[in-house]
Design a protein around this motif. Structure first.
Motif, short mmCIF file in Angstrom:
data_model
loop_
_atom_site.label_atom_id
_atom_site.label_comp_id
_atom_site.label_asym_id
_atom_site.label_seq_id
_atom_site.Cartn_x
_atom_site.Cartn_y
_atom_site.Cartn_z
N VAL A 131 1.21 -0.80 -0.53
CA VAL A 131 0.13 0.19 -0.14
C VAL A 131 1.24 1.25 0.02
N ALA A 132 2.05 1.11 0.33
CA ALA A 132 2.77 2.31 1.10
C ALA A 132 3.36 2.71 -0.21
N ALA A 133 3.90 1.62 -0.94
CA ALA A 133 4.29 1.79 -2.29
C ALA A 133 2.84 2.68 -3.10
N SER A 134 2.00 2.15 -3.10
CA SER A 134 1.07 2.56 -4.75
C SER A 134 0.45 4.19 -3.99
N LEU A 135 0.63 4.20 -2.63
CA LEU A 135 0.41 5.64 -2.04
C LEU A 135 1.52 6.56 -2.43
N ALA A 136 2.67 6.13 -2.55
CA ALA A 136 4.19 7.31 -3.36
C ALA A 136 4.10 7.47 -4.60
N LYS A 137 3.58 6.87 -5.56
CA LYS A 137 2.74 6.42 -6.47
C LYS A 137 1.64 7.52 -7.30
N LEU A 166 11.12 2.83 -5.33
CA LEU A 166 10.71 3.62 -5.95
C LEU A 166 11.62 5.02 -6.93
N GLY A 167 12.05 4.42 -7.85
CA GLY A 167 13.28 5.55 -7.78
C GLY A 167 12.88 5.77 -9.22
N ASP A 168 11.86 5.64 -9.59
CA ASP A 168 11.73 6.39 -10.89
C ASP A 168 10.22 7.95 -10.50
N ILE A 169 10.68 8.18 -9.55
CA ILE A 169 9.26 8.62 -9.51
C ILE A 169 10.08 10.25 -9.05
N PRO A 170 9.56 11.48 -9.77
CA PRO A 170 10.17 12.18 -9.68
C PRO A 170 9.88 13.19 -8.63
#
Length: 313
Positions: A131-137, A166-170
């Motif tokens: 869930v944390a991963a999807s929240l960040a995106k 999550l390195g691809d998130i700007p």
């Protein structure tokens, strides 16, 4: 009737589309909804059902077997059956993982659009799971002004691992060890844990912060303490699935820290605001994301529509 797998559905969806589906869904009539829990401890099946006039019917059936992890299998497995509002025919069978992922984040972020300060720059995510991963995106997609996302987990290695993935998130991503200091710096705090003890304390939260509580979904679980709930303006996604079911509300009501009347409204109330429901810059807003089959229905319908468009394109 179509089966829509996770891999087939993900490329067709956007966070903005999922949030818009929830916004439109909450302008319809309030749902009829029932849950049934079956099976022994450690091998449960949860059936969640909902009906919304004009949108249709949905049944979300999931099994939860934590022991599956030792066999290399998912702990949670299931599907959502989506039925047509007029004919009752089955429109689609959808992998529940796909529905849940988009529902959970979209639920919180729709509320944050209406409750968080528009100039929010720093998001803290408490928890480092799926869930944390999807929240960040999702937060970065919908709040482009975010400059930093901090991630805290009980094990620092876990938060570092999520940051790496999550390195691809700007945006600037950082794992943090000091939860209190991170809460004090954040504009938005989003919690997604299975904690049975408060993690985010009212004494740490600065004026103007928006608190997004997701993880505690049973009466015994909670992520906030009484002080936080007492000092915040409280909203929920749906009164029927939160006030008498989640520890973040039930426990402070039981101690007298808050009353049922302190819940200002739910998403059905919030979506009628054109821009923000925040009363003041320094107001602390608290939102309890409780999930619910009516949200599964809204997102399942969105997924089925997008899949149908892709097939006919």
């Amino acid at each position: 009737m179509r089966f829509i797998s996770y891999d087939a559905g993900v490329p067709l969806l956007t966070w903005e589309g999922a949030i818009d589906a929830l916004r439109k869904g909450h302008k319809l009539a309030r749902p009829e909804s029932e849950d049934v829990l079956l099976g022994p401890s450690g091998a449960l099946m949860l059936n969640r059902t909902a009906y919304i006039p004009g949108l249709g019917y949905a049944v979300k059936a999931e099994t939860t077997l934590p022991s599956n992890v030792t066999q290399g299998l998912p702990a949670i497995q299931g599907a959502v059956l989506l039925f047509d509002a007029e004919t009752g025919s089955v429109r689609a069978v959808i992998d529940s993982k796909l529905v849940t992922e988009f529902k959970t984040a979209a639920d919180s972020i729709l509320a944050a659009q209406l409750l968080a300060r528009p100039d929010s720059r720093h998001l803290l995510i408490v928890g480092a799971g799926v869930v944390a991963a999807s929240l960040a995106k999702a937060y970065k997609s919908v709040f482009p002004g975010l400059e930093r996302i901090s991630i805290w987990a009980r094990r620092f290695e876990q938060s570092k691992g999520l940051v790496s993935s999550l390195g691809d998130i700007p945006v600037e991503l950082e794992p943090v060890e000091d939860l209190a200091a991170a809460v004090e710096r954040a504009d938005i705090v989003s919690t997604a844990t299975g904690s049975e003890e408060p993690l985010v304390l009212g004494d740490w939260v600065c004026p103007g912060t928006h608190i997004d509580l997701i993880g505690a979904f049973t009466p015994d679980m909670r992520e906030s303490d009484d002080a936080l709930m007492a000092k915040g303006t409280i909203y929920v996604d749906f009164r029927d699935t939160t006030i008498d079911r989640t520890g973040d509300l039930m426990q402070p009501i039981a101690t007298g820290a808050i009353t049922r009347e302190d819940v200002r409204g739910d998403l059905y109330d919030l979506v009628h605001y054109s821009s923000t429901a925040r009363l003041a810059e320094n107001e602390i807003t608290v939102y309890k994301n409780g999930g619910g089959a009516h949200l599964d229905l809204m997102i399942a319908s969105y997924i089925a529509n997008m899949f149908a468009e892709a097939v006919t394109a």
